[in-house]
Design an enzyme around this catalytic site. Structure first.
Site, PDB file in Angstrom:
ATOM      1  N   HIS A  75       0.834  -1.206   0.000  1.00  0.00           N
ATOM      2  CA  HIS A  75       0.000   0.000   0.000  1.00  0.00           C
ATOM      3  C   HIS A  75       0.873   1.263   0.000  1.00  0.00           C
ATOM      4  O   HIS A  75       0.599   2.216  -0.731  1.00  0.00           O
ATOM      5  CB  HIS A  75      -0.916  -0.009   1.223  1.00  0.00           C
ATOM      6  CG  HIS A  75      -1.742   1.216   1.374  1.00  0.00           C
ATOM      7  ND1 HIS A  75      -2.737   1.571   0.489  1.00  0.00           N
ATOM      8  CD2 HIS A  75      -1.719   2.194   2.329  1.00  0.00           C
ATOM      9  CE1 HIS A  75      -3.285   2.711   0.888  1.00  0.00           C
ATOM     10  NE2 HIS A  75      -2.687   3.102   1.991  1.00  0.00           N
ATOM     11  N   ASP A  78       2.293   1.789  -3.392  1.00  0.00           N
ATOM     12  CA  ASP A  78       1.227   2.256  -4.287  1.00  0.00           C
ATOM     13  C   ASP A  78       0.936   3.737  -4.050  1.00  0.00           C
ATOM     14  O   ASP A  78       0.766   4.503  -4.994  1.00  0.00           O
ATOM     15  CB  ASP A  78      -0.027   1.416  -4.063  1.00  0.00           C
ATOM     16  CG  ASP A  78      -1.169   1.844  -4.963  1.00  0.00           C
ATOM     17  OD1 ASP A  78      -0.976   1.893  -6.189  1.00  0.00           O
ATOM     18  OD2 ASP A  78      -2.261   2.123  -4.431  1.00  0.00           O
TER      19      ASP A  78
END
Length: 106
Positions: A75, A78
């Site tokens: 995450h 990203d």
């Protein structure tokens, strides 16, 4: 500092950078161009901090240190990648806004 906190710092710096860029875009829409450069500078600094953390982690792994890859780490990666892409797009949008306003003021 534990790995989760290090990863959270990437997310936090990425979020800060994204916020600065959207604030800069808002200033462009308001015609407050003199305030944009400072916000973009803050965004660049935040991205730089996130990138430094990421690079440090990559160096550790390259040196043989096993790093825990978690959903949180994915995450964070990203968020950083998305923030960099959005920064590039918002920078172009700001320039387009400046051009449009310059043409309409002629």
């Amino acid at each position: 500092m534990d790995i989760e906190q290090i990863i959270m710092n990437i997310i936090i710096y990425s979020g800060d950078a994204r916020s600065y860029m959207y604030e800069a875009l808002g200033k462009a829409r308001e015609g407050k161009y003199d305030e944009i450069d400072e916000l973009i500078g803050k965004a660049n600094n935040a991205i730089g901090e996130a990138h430094n953390i990421q690079t440090s982690m990559l160096q550790k792994e390259a040196e043989g240190e096993a790093l825990k890859v978690s959903i949180l780490f994915v995450h964070a990666q990203d968020q950083l990648m998305t923030t960099i892409s959005e920064k590039n797009l918002i920078t172009e949008m700001i320039e387009m806004t400046k051009s449009i306003n310059a043409l309409s003021n002629k």
